[in-house]
Motif scaffolding. Structure first.
Motif, short mmCIF file in Angstrom:
data_model
loop_
_atom_site.label_atom_id
_atom_site.label_comp_id
_atom_site.label_asym_id
_atom_site.label_seq_id
_atom_site.Cartn_x
_atom_site.Cartn_y
_atom_site.Cartn_z
N GLY A 162 39.67 57.85 23.05
CA GLY A 162 41.01 58.18 22.57
C GLY A 162 41.99 58.54 23.67
N GLU A 163 41.66 58.18 24.90
CA GLU A 163 42.52 58.52 26.05
C GLU A 163 43.39 57.32 26.43
OE1 GLU A 163 39.21 61.43 28.20
OE2 GLU A 163 39.23 59.26 28.59
N ASP A 164 44.65 57.58 26.73
CA ASP A 164 45.54 56.52 27.19
C ASP A 164 45.28 56.23 28.66
OD1 ASP A 164 47.78 57.95 29.02
OD2 ASP A 164 47.22 59.29 27.37
N TYR A 165 45.52 54.99 29.06
CA TYR A 165 45.39 54.66 30.49
C TYR A 165 46.17 53.40 30.82
CZ TYR A 165 41.80 51.17 29.17
OH TYR A 165 41.12 50.10 28.63
N LYS A 166 46.63 53.35 32.06
CA LYS A 166 47.23 52.16 32.64
C LYS A 166 46.38 51.77 33.85
CE LYS A 166 52.06 53.19 31.44
NZ LYS A 166 53.43 53.44 31.98
N ILE A 167 46.29 50.48 34.10
CA ILE A 167 45.52 49.99 35.24
C ILE A 167 46.50 49.53 36.32
CG2 ILE A 167 43.86 48.27 36.04
CD1 ILE A 167 42.71 48.22 33.21
N SER A 168 46.31 50.04 37.52
CA SER A 168 47.17 49.66 38.64
C SER A 168 46.48 48.72 39.61
CB SER A 168 47.66 50.90 39.39
OG SER A 168 46.55 51.65 39.90
N LEU A 169 45.15 48.71 39.59
CA LEU A 169 44.39 47.86 40.52
C LEU A 169 43.06 47.47 39.88
CD1 LEU A 169 43.90 48.30 44.32
CD2 LEU A 169 41.89 48.09 42.85
N LEU A 170 42.71 46.18 40.00
CA LEU A 170 41.43 45.71 39.48
C LEU A 170 40.91 44.60 40.39
CD1 LEU A 170 39.24 45.65 37.21
CD2 LEU A 170 40.56 43.77 36.21
N GLU A 171 39.73 44.80 40.96
CA GLU A 171 39.10 43.82 41.84
C GLU A 171 37.59 43.87 41.63
OE1 GLU A 171 42.34 44.35 45.50
OE2 GLU A 171 40.33 45.17 45.68
N TYR A 172 36.94 42.71 41.69
CA TYR A 172 35.48 42.70 41.61
C TYR A 172 34.93 41.44 42.27
CZ TYR A 172 36.75 40.16 37.28
OH TYR A 172 37.33 39.29 36.37
N TYR A 173 33.71 41.57 42.79
CA TYR A 173 33.03 40.47 43.46
C TYR A 173 32.16 39.68 42.48
CZ TYR A 173 34.03 41.81 48.33
OH TYR A 173 34.62 42.07 49.54
#
Length: 273
Positions: A63-74
């Motif tokens: 139930g927590e709000d969130y915004k994503i500023s960075l996403l990277e994966y190998y």
């Protein structure tokens, strides 16, 4: 007794021949001219929405709000399989890719495989232990710790890569030194070099039959389109509370996040043009 001894010797000899034949069996070797292009597209979403960095607000299972500023994966160690079980493993030197949300140059993995109809795709999220411990001269491109392309995804103190990196803001996160409510998830761990440690390497296998196999031909373009639901990182088998775990790096809790992100990939469709 002599007859028994002869039969015993004959049996041993036959087993040796069979074993020798088995050892001599080799996988077919393909020249570059025998290969055709295949692309694997990673389309990051959150639930049923497109992932938009810095602006779109999402809600996790806690139930927590969130915004994503960075996403990277190998993504690494790619292999494809036909319906008859025939498998092709992309040579390791050509099988390491960094997926970066918001960067058009890092949205897909481009490989070359033999022509064929492929019904299964497998790959690793992370960097295997062998490559992680190789001399730096063997770790080029996105694996070069000193390259801007690597983007700080290497722990020099732990001699390993950050497999999955996600950062953002949430009202549930504590205020950091900059006055912002920041959360950070930097997940790695290849199992240890000289002694066992956390192993967050994940192997993903996807069945391509339901939504179309990859019909790889030299004169065509085949693209396997995957949807990657980032919400499952927080809302998978383990519900990750940002308030309780605003910063997760090389810790036991990272295993929960790794188990969650192992479930975020699904095959949406294949384009054979």
């Amino acid at each position: 007794m002599k007859t028994i001894n002869k039969l015993f010797i004959l049996s041993i000899s036959l087993l040796s021949v069979f074993a020798s034949c088995k050892k001599e069996k080799k996988e077919p070797v393909f020249d570059d001219k025998d290969l055709a292009p295949l692309s694997i597209e990673f389309d990051n979403i959150v639930g049923g929405k497109n992932l938009i960095l810095n602006s779109e607000t999402y809600t996790n299972a806690a139930g927590e709000d969130y915004k994503i500023s960075l996403l990277e994966y190998y993504i690494s160690n790619i292999k494809v399989r036909k319906a008859d079980g025939t498998e092709y493993v992309v040579p390791q030197d050509n099988s390491y890719f960094l997926i970066k949300e918001g960067d058009e140059d890092h949205e897909e993995a481009l490989v070359n495989v033999p022509e064929g109809d492929y019904t299964s795709l497998a790959f690793t999220v992370g960097i295997d232990s062998l490559r992680s411990t190789m001399d730096v001269s063997k770790r080029t491109g996105v694996l070069d710790p000193a390259s801007p392309e690597n983007d700080g995804l290497y722990w020099g103190w732990n001699s390993g890569y950050i497999f999955f990196k996600m950062e953002g803001t949430s009202s549930a996160a504590p205020v950091d030194g900059s006055g912002q409510h920041i959360f950070r998830y930097h997940i790695g761990g290849f199992g240890g070099y000289s002694s066992p440690t956390i192993n967050n390497i994940k192997t993903i296998t996807l069945d391509l039959t339901e939504r179309g196999p990859a019909l790889v031909r030299k004169d065509k373009k085949s693209n396997i389109h995957l949807m990657v639901d980032i919400d499952k990182v927080l809302s998978g088998a383990t519900t990750v509370s940002i308030a309780a775990n605003p910063s997760v790096m090389f810790s036991d809790y990272s295993v929960n996040i790794a188990n969650n992100y192992a479930t975020m990939f699904r095959h949406d469709h294949t384009e054979n043009e």
